[in-house]
Design a protein around this motif. Structure first.
Motif, PDB file in Angstrom:
ATOM      1  N   GLU A   1     112.580 -58.946  17.258  1.00 34.58           N
ATOM      2  CA  GLU A   1     112.999 -57.908  18.194  1.00 34.58           C
ATOM      3  C   GLU A   1     111.772 -57.221  18.793  1.00 34.58           C
ATOM      4  N   ARG A   2     111.769 -57.051  20.096  1.00 41.98           N
ATOM      5  CA  ARG A   2     110.695 -56.280  20.730  1.00 41.98           C
ATOM      6  C   ARG A   2     110.952 -54.794  20.512  1.00 41.98           C
ATOM      7  N   THR A   3     109.888 -54.012  20.449  1.00 39.97           N
ATOM      8  CA  THR A   3     110.024 -52.563  20.310  1.00 39.97           C
ATOM      9  C   THR A   3     110.279 -51.921  21.660  1.00 39.97           C
ATOM     10  N   VAL A   4     109.570 -52.387  22.668  1.00 43.98           N
ATOM     11  CA  VAL A   4     109.667 -51.854  24.025  1.00 43.98           C
ATOM     12  C   VAL A   4     109.558 -53.024  24.993  1.00 43.98           C
ATOM     13  N   GLY A   5     110.157 -52.882  26.175  1.00 42.37           N
ATOM     14  CA  GLY A   5     110.000 -53.872  27.223  1.00 42.37           C
ATOM     15  C   GLY A   5     111.262 -54.671  27.479  1.00 42.37           C
ATOM     16  N   THR A   6     111.191 -55.560  28.452  1.00 44.83           N
ATOM     17  CA  THR A   6     112.331 -56.400  28.810  1.00 44.83           C
ATOM     18  C   THR A   6     111.921 -57.865  28.829  1.00 44.83           C
ATOM     19  N   VAL A   7     112.881 -58.722  28.486  1.00 49.54           N
ATOM     20  CA  VAL A   7     112.676 -60.169  28.505  1.00 49.54           C
ATOM     21  C   VAL A   7     113.868 -60.808  29.181  1.00 49.54           C
ATOM     22  N   SER A   8     113.603 -61.683  30.136  1.00 47.68           N
ATOM     23  CA  SER A   8     114.655 -62.438  30.814  1.00 47.68           C
ATOM     24  C   SER A   8     114.395 -63.920  30.616  1.00 47.68           C
ATOM     25  N   MET A   9     115.410 -64.618  30.075  1.00 47.10           N
ATOM     26  CA  MET A   9     115.310 -66.057  29.826  1.00 47.10           C
ATOM     27  C   MET A   9     116.395 -66.774  30.610  1.00 47.10           C
ATOM     28  N   PRO A  10     116.137 -68.014  31.049  1.00 47.25           N
ATOM     29  CA  PRO A  10     117.186 -68.761  31.752  1.00 47.25           C
ATOM     30  C   PRO A  10     118.325 -69.124  30.808  1.00 47.25           C
ATOM     31  N   ASP A  11     119.533 -69.141  31.357  1.00 45.81           N
ATOM     32  CA  ASP A  11     120.711 -69.560  30.584  1.00 45.81           C
ATOM     33  C   ASP A  11     120.818 -68.776  29.277  1.00 45.81           C
ATOM     34  N   GLU A  12     120.770 -67.444  29.386  1.00 42.32           N
ATOM     35  CA  GLU A  12     120.731 -66.643  28.172  1.00 42.32           C
ATOM     36  C   GLU A  12     122.025 -66.720  27.373  1.00 42.32           C
ATOM     37  N   GLY A  13     123.081 -67.248  27.951  1.00 44.69           N
ATOM     38  CA  GLY A  13     124.323 -67.379  27.214  1.00 44.69           C
ATOM     39  C   GLY A  13     124.378 -68.607  26.324  1.00 44.69           C
ATOM     40  N   ARG A  14     123.349 -69.465  26.404  1.00 45.77           N
ATOM     41  CA  ARG A  14     123.345 -70.671  25.580  1.00 45.77           C
ATOM     42  C   ARG A  14     123.203 -70.314  24.109  1.00 45.77           C
ATOM     43  N   LYS A  15     123.748 -71.163  23.248  1.00 47.63           N
ATOM     44  CA  LYS A  15     123.557 -70.964  21.818  1.00 47.63           C
ATOM     45  C   LYS A  15     122.100 -71.191  21.431  1.00 47.63           C
ATOM     46  N   ILE A  16     121.404 -72.074  22.136  1.00 48.41           N
ATOM     47  CA  ILE A  16     119.991 -72.322  21.869  1.00 48.41           C
ATOM     48  C   ILE A  16     119.233 -72.107  23.169  1.00 48.41           C
ATOM     49  N   PRO A  17     118.889 -70.843  23.492  1.00 47.43           N
ATOM     50  CA  PRO A  17     118.241 -70.566  24.773  1.00 47.43           C
ATOM     51  C   PRO A  17     116.835 -71.102  24.868  1.00 47.43           C
ATOM     52  N   ALA A  18     116.155 -71.265  23.752  1.00 47.39           N
ATOM     53  CA  ALA A  18     114.802 -71.810  23.765  1.00 47.39           C
ATOM     54  C   ALA A  18     114.632 -72.666  22.518  1.00 47.39           C
ATOM     55  N   ALA A  19     113.863 -73.738  22.653  1.00 48.24           N
ATOM     56  CA  ALA A  19     113.608 -74.631  21.525  1.00 48.24           C
ATOM     57  C   ALA A  19     112.191 -74.398  21.013  1.00 48.24           C
ATOM     58  N   PHE A  20     112.032 -74.401  19.698  1.00 49.98           N
ATOM     59  CA  PHE A  20     110.741 -74.140  19.072  1.00 49.98           C
ATOM     60  C   PHE A  20     110.133 -75.409  18.504  1.00 49.98           C
ATOM     61  N   VAL A  21     108.786 -75.485  18.576  1.00 53.59           N
ATOM     62  CA  VAL A  21     108.021 -76.459  17.803  1.00 53.59           C
ATOM     63  C   VAL A  21     106.924 -75.674  17.102  1.00 53.59           C
ATOM     64  N   PHE A  22     106.883 -75.772  15.767  1.00 54.35           N
ATOM     65  CA  PHE A  22     105.915 -75.012  14.990  1.00 54.35           C
ATOM     66  C   PHE A  22     104.763 -75.908  14.528  1.00 54.35           C
ATOM     67  N   GLN A  23     103.712 -75.268  14.017  1.00 43.39           N
ATOM     68  CA  GLN A  23     102.547 -76.025  13.569  1.00 43.39           C
ATOM     69  C   GLN A  23     102.899 -76.989  12.447  1.00 43.39           C
ATOM     70  N   GLU A  24     103.685 -76.525  11.505  1.00 49.54           N
ATOM     71  CA  GLU A  24     104.047 -77.365  10.362  1.00 49.54           C
ATOM     72  C   GLU A  24     105.336 -78.133  10.644  1.00 49.54           C
ATOM     73  N   HIS A  25     105.481 -78.582  11.837  1.00 46.65           N
ATOM     74  CA  HIS A  25     106.563 -79.437  12.353  1.00 46.65           C
ATOM     75  C   HIS A  25     107.969 -78.934  12.081  1.00 46.65           C
ATOM     76  N   GLY A  26     108.259 -78.360  10.921  1.00 49.72           N
ATOM     77  CA  GLY A  26     109.549 -77.735  10.667  1.00 49.72           C
ATOM     78  C   GLY A  26     110.718 -78.708  10.554  1.00 49.72           C
ATOM     79  N   VAL A  27     110.451 -79.980  10.316  1.00 49.14           N
ATOM     80  CA  VAL A  27     111.564 -80.908  10.138  1.00 49.14           C
ATOM     81  C   VAL A  27     112.162 -80.707   8.751  1.00 49.14           C
ATOM     82  N   PHE A  28     113.435 -81.022   8.618  1.00 49.08           N
ATOM     83  CA  PHE A  28     114.143 -80.787   7.366  1.00 49.08           C
ATOM     84  C   PHE A  28     113.975 -81.995   6.444  1.00 49.08           C
TER      85      PHE A  28
END
Length: 268
Positions: free
Chosen positions: A70-97
């Motif tokens: 959560e941001r403390t202050v400010g605004t963020v606008s993302m495309p298709d914000e109603g999607r269940k997965i609005p953004a996809a992540f890739v982390f350094q340690e790959h994060g595969v299960f």
């Protein structure tokens, strides 16, 4: 600090817009500002890298964009914000299960967004082919090399269909040779899909090779230090590293980072 979000012009459809984003954590009851009044707009289909001193809030900003913080202050606008997965992540340690097969790992984001079994299997197999892992569909992560596991993580992110990919040092744990190969592979996938990518990296050369823009952040609290347009046309090859323009740009970015590091030492 500005505690009131600034008015903003309408962003282009599909753009990522962050305005005056600040984030405070509390350590022993004392506030620690990780980010302060940080603004950034990403054009649809662009590839942007963020570099900055350790602890300047790069990863925190990524997590705010992705809804993990959560941001403390400010605004963020993302495309298709109603999607269940609005953004996809890739982390350094790959994060595969580790308990899932390669195929199931790639299909995971699709399953979370409600895609039917047959369709997500079709999409996952297509991405397996695109990252050259078809023969490993039924393998488990521990049976793969580090580079192969990272290809699984990248394929999973692309396969979600999300318009935005957020990458936090995705190649940082790889050896130098594998890292260069993965850089080439990542650019090839991005050029075919043209998703909006924001990637955190500590590698200045990597930032220049991969991105359209390099965002240099200040030391904590992190804010915009400089927004640099990368002048090299696409498609690119590693040959640009031999050019005087590449060396000059690398030196410019390094000077900014070194200046911040010296300032932090002097104020410590």
């Amino acid at each position: 600090m500005n505690t009131h979000p600034a008015s903003q012009a309408p962003a282009p459809p599909g753009a990522v817009v962050a305005e005056d984003v600040s984030k405070v954590f509390f350590s022993g009851g004392d506030p620690v500002w990780a980010l302060e009044d940080f603004s950034l707009t990403l054009e649809p289909g662009s590839f942007t890298c963020i570099v900055g001193p350790s602890g300047c809030g790069k990863s925190t900003f990524l997590r705010i964009l992705g809804g993990l913080e959560e941001r403390t202050v400010g605004t963020v606008s993302m495309p298709d914000e109603g999607r269940k997965i609005p953004a996809a992540f890739v982390f350094q340690e790959h994060g595969v299960f580790p308990w899932m097969t390669v195929l199931d790992n790639i299909a995971f984001g699709l399953r979370m967004s409600g895609t039917g079994a047959a369709e997500r299997t079709r999409i996952a197999r297509d991405w397996l082919d695109r990252v050259r892992l078809t023969e490993f569909a039924d393998s488990y992560p521990h049976q793969l090399s580090g580079g192969m596991r990272q290809r699984v993580a990248i394929a999973r992110a692309f396969a979600t269909g999300s318009p935005v990919l957020l990458m936090d040092e995705p190649l940082g744990a790889l050896d130098a040779q594998t890292r260069m190969l993965m850089q080439e592979e990542l650019i090839s996938l991005w050029e075919s899909e043209r998703k909006t990518v924001l990637m955190v990296t500590h590698d200045i050369d990597e930032a220049i090779i991969l991105s359209d823009r390099v965002i240099v952040m200040s030391g904590r609290p992190g804010t915009l230090r400089e927004d640099i347009t990368v002048p090299f046309e696409r498609p690119r090859s590693f040959d640009i590293e031999r050019s005087p323009e590449f060396s000059a740009l690398r030196a410019r970015i390094w000077d900014l980072l070194r200046e911040d590091a010296r300032t932090a030492e002097e104020s410590a």
